[in-house]
Each structure stands twice: as structure tokens, then as C-alpha cells.
Design an enzyme around this catalytic site. Structure first.
Site, PDB file in Angstrom:
ATOM      1  N   TYR A 145       0.844  -1.200   0.000  1.00 21.44           N
ATOM      2  CA  TYR A 145       0.000   0.000   0.000  1.00 21.44           C
ATOM      3  C   TYR A 145       0.880   1.251   0.000  1.00 21.44           C
ATOM      4  O   TYR A 145       0.706   2.151  -0.830  1.00 21.44           O
ATOM      5  CB  TYR A 145      -0.894  -0.015   1.239  1.00 21.44           C
ATOM      6  CG  TYR A 145      -1.886   1.114   1.321  1.00 21.44           C
ATOM      7  CD1 TYR A 145      -2.977   1.177   0.461  1.00 21.44           C
ATOM      8  CD2 TYR A 145      -1.746   2.121   2.284  1.00 21.44           C
ATOM      9  CE1 TYR A 145      -3.904   2.210   0.555  1.00 21.44           C
ATOM     10  CE2 TYR A 145      -2.665   3.151   2.383  1.00 21.44           C
ATOM     11  CZ  TYR A 145      -3.741   3.190   1.524  1.00 21.44           C
ATOM     12  OH  TYR A 145      -4.656   4.218   1.621  1.00 21.44           O
ATOM     13  N   LYS A 149       1.190   4.051  -3.063  1.00 21.75           N
ATOM     14  CA  LYS A 149       0.781   5.452  -2.912  1.00 21.75           C
ATOM     15  C   LYS A 149       1.965   6.397  -3.124  1.00 21.75           C
ATOM     16  O   LYS A 149       1.803   7.495  -3.655  1.00 21.75           O
ATOM     17  CB  LYS A 149       0.160   5.663  -1.530  1.00 21.75           C
ATOM     18  CG  LYS A 149      -1.192   4.979  -1.342  1.00 21.75           C
ATOM     19  CD  LYS A 149      -2.294   5.620  -2.180  1.00 21.75           C
ATOM     20  CE  LYS A 149      -3.670   5.067  -1.829  1.00 21.75           C
ATOM     21  NZ  LYS A 149      -4.730   5.653  -2.667  1.00 21.75           N
TER      22      LYS A 149
END
Ligand code: UDP
Length: 315
Positions: A145, A149
Site C-alpha cells: 500500500y 501510494k
């Protein structure tokens, strides 16, 4: 405006749909429904300015007609979800961001990225300011994650610098409220679900780790203002009120009247779980004139009422 919201059937995405519609805009929501659900947008079915398209944005995105803004909010967002879908999480942050940027460029639309406090990782600077580069382990379980990002931010800035695209980057801190999934594994639905069932709350680790929780209505206001502003550097959008997970558990037990207490589950703490997290919102205050207004007790009371109804109706 005519806006596309990827992840439009998710928690934040669906609240954004509501907000843009209420401001008179036209909204196209796109979602592949792996963690989002059409229940979040069923009240919008038949709305004359709303359209839902089921699509996985890691594939080429086709939207007919003009667009004024593309808001890229598609991604699994809870640690449990992104550990269940690690490849999809990396793909939507990387390929999905690329596709959404390409679409914005071809439509000459403004682009907004839903980034995250996770770009700071387990931070060594506290509270987190936008100029801090972070402390992330690329190969840890949360790396899927965090690095997606971080890549998404880099890609957004590249489109901004090299293509002159008008871009916004929101670094979103822990947000809670109605439409979170009861089973998404995050601390807010976990604790409230446990409390409403009269069970002890499961604290991972020793509960000294901290988070700063922002009520969804405040978050949406900050995001809306950011899109409307001309700030192209990242902006933290979160609530600076910091609380330890142990204190947070006591508060949920108090507000729900749960007497089952807490249990400590040391082994459930995911490697790399940040020890502290709190946004410095000086930039948001300055450039957006924004700060949260809903305190944690009020926000939690509203959220508890929502989850109580969900449990009663068996959804
Ligand atoms: N946590 C917990 N019990 C739970 C779920 C989470 O103690 O049932 C802790 C978790 O270890 C983390 C914090 O609560 O330190 C916030 O976790 P969450 O999954 O909500 O999101 P994160 O901020 O870690 O992305």
C-alpha cells in the site's frame, strides 16, 4: 463540473459523490467493487446527474464526453484488505493512477490523488509535516500500500511537471464514519462491532501506538476545498487530535456501555504498524482555511449509531 470519482462505491468515494452532487455537479462513479459496495451508492440510483460504471481502473478507462475533474480514490484502504489483495493494491496505485492521469490529461481535467499518511510509514518526525519523506519498508507487508501510494504521488508530480497537468495530492489520515465496512478490519469498525456485540475489544500489541482520527464529514470538506484550491503540493487532510489505541478502546467501551473490557493480542500487530501518527495541518489551515470541527465523541456517537443499525438490519 462533470467529475469522475474512481473508487466511487467505497467509503470516501461514495461520500464524495454525495458532496459533489449536492453542490450541483455531475458525477460519474467508477468501481470494480472488490472492497466497495453498491449499497454505498444505492440511494443515488436514478439521480439525473449520477452515473455508476463498474470498471477496474487498472485497465484503460473510457469515459464519454467532457470531464472537469478526475478524483482517483480507488484502492483497498484497510491493512486487512490490502493484505488480502496485495497485487491489486499495487496495481491500482501504479497502473490505475497512470490510467486516471492519462484520462485527466486527454480531457484537460483537474486531477486529485487520494494519497495517505502511510507515505510517512512508521514516522521518525512527529507530528508529520508534508516536507517529511517518510520511513517505509518497501518489502514489509504494508509496503504494497505504502509504496503504491508513494509511486502514485511521484507519477502525479511527473504529470504535473512534464505535462502541465493541474494536480492535487491529498494525504489522508485515518478517517472514520458511516459506510466503513464492519468487516474491513480497521480499528474503528472492529472495536465498535465488538462493543455492540458485548465482546472485549482486541488491542493489537500493547495499545501504546497512537492514531489521529478524522470524522468523514470533516475529511470530505477538506478534500473538496483542496480540489477547488490551486495548491499543487501535497496537503495533509486529517485531525490532529492524537489518541493511543488503548485510550481509544476505553472511549468506545464508555460510549457503547460495553462492560466486556479489552484483550491484548500481541501477535496480531502487523509488522511495520506505525507507532505514532498525527498530521501537522498548518498547510491545510493556511491554504484551505480548513480544520476539523467534529470532535471524536460526537463523530463516534454518529458512527456507533450507524453500525448499530447495520447490525440490527443484518447488513
Ligand atoms: N488495531 C487494534 N485492534 C484492532 C484493529 C487495529 O489494536 O482490532 C490497531 C492496529 O494495530 C493499529 C491501529 O489499531 O495500530 C490502527 O489500525 P487500522 O487497521 O485502523 O489502520 P492503520 O492506521 O494501521 O492503517
Amino acid at each position: 463540473m462533470r467529475v469522475l470519482i474512481t473508487g466511487g462505491a467505497g467509503f470516501l468515494g461514495s461520500h464524495l459523490c454525495d458532496r459533489f452532487l449536492s453542490e450541483g455537479h455531475t458525477v460519474i462513479a467508477m468501481d470494480n467493487l472488490i472492497t466497495g459496495t453498491t449499497r454505498n451508492i444505492e440511494h443515488l440510483a436514478g439521480h439525473e446527474r449520477f452515473l455508476f460504471i463498474k470498471h477496474d481502473v487498472t485497465n484503460y478507462i473510457y469515459v464519454e464526453g467532457p470531464l472537469d475533474a478526475v478524483l482517483h480514490f480507488a484502492s483497498p484502504a484497510s491493512p486487512i484488505d490490502y493484505l488480502t489483495y496485495p497485487i491489486q493494491t499495487l496495481k491500482v496505485g501504479a497502473l490505475g493512477t497512470h490510467k486516471a492521469l492519462g484520462l485527466a490529461k486527454s480531457k484537460e481535467a483537474r486531477f486529485m490523488l487520494a494519497s495517505t499518511s502511510e507515505v510517512y510509514g512508521d514516522p521518525k518526525v512527529h507530528p508529520q509535516v508534508e516536507t517529511y519523506w517518510g520511513n517505509v519498508n518497501p518489502i514489509g507487508p504494508r509496503g504494497v500500500y505504502d509504496e503504491a501510494k508513494r509511486f502514485a504521488e511521484a507519477m502525479t508530480m511527473a504529470y504535473h511537471r512534464y505535462h502541465g497537468l493541474d494536480t492535487r495530492i491529498a494525504r489522508i489520515f485515518n478517517t472514520y464514519g458511516p459506510r466503513m465496512r464492519l468487516d474491513d478490519g480497521r480499528v474503528v469498525p472492529n472495536f465498535i462491532g465488538q462493543a455492540l456485540r458485548g465482546e472485549p475489544l482486541t488491542i493489537y500489541g500493547d495499545g501504546t501506538q497512537t492514531r489521529s482520527f478524522c470524522y468523514v464529514e470533516d475529511e470530505i470538506e477538506g478534500l473538496y476545498r483542496l480540489l477547488m484550491s490551486d495548491e499543487t503540493d501535497p496537503v495533509n487532510i486529517g485531525n490532529p487530535h492524537e489518541i493511543s489505541i488503548r485510550e481509544f478502546a476505553s472511549l468506545i467501551n464508555e460510549l457503547t456501555g460495553n462492560t466486556a473490557g479489552v484483550v491484548f493480542q500481541k501477535s496480531k500487530r502487523i509488522e511495520g504498524d506505525p507507532q505514532t501518527r498525527r498530521p501537522d495541518i498548518t498547510r491545510a489551515r493556511r491554504v484551505l482555511g480548513w480544520e476539523p470541527t467534529i470532535d471524536i465523541r460526537e463523530g463516534l456517537e454518529r458512527t456507533i449509531a450507524y453500525f448499530r443499525e447495520q447490525l440490527e438490519t443484518g447488513e
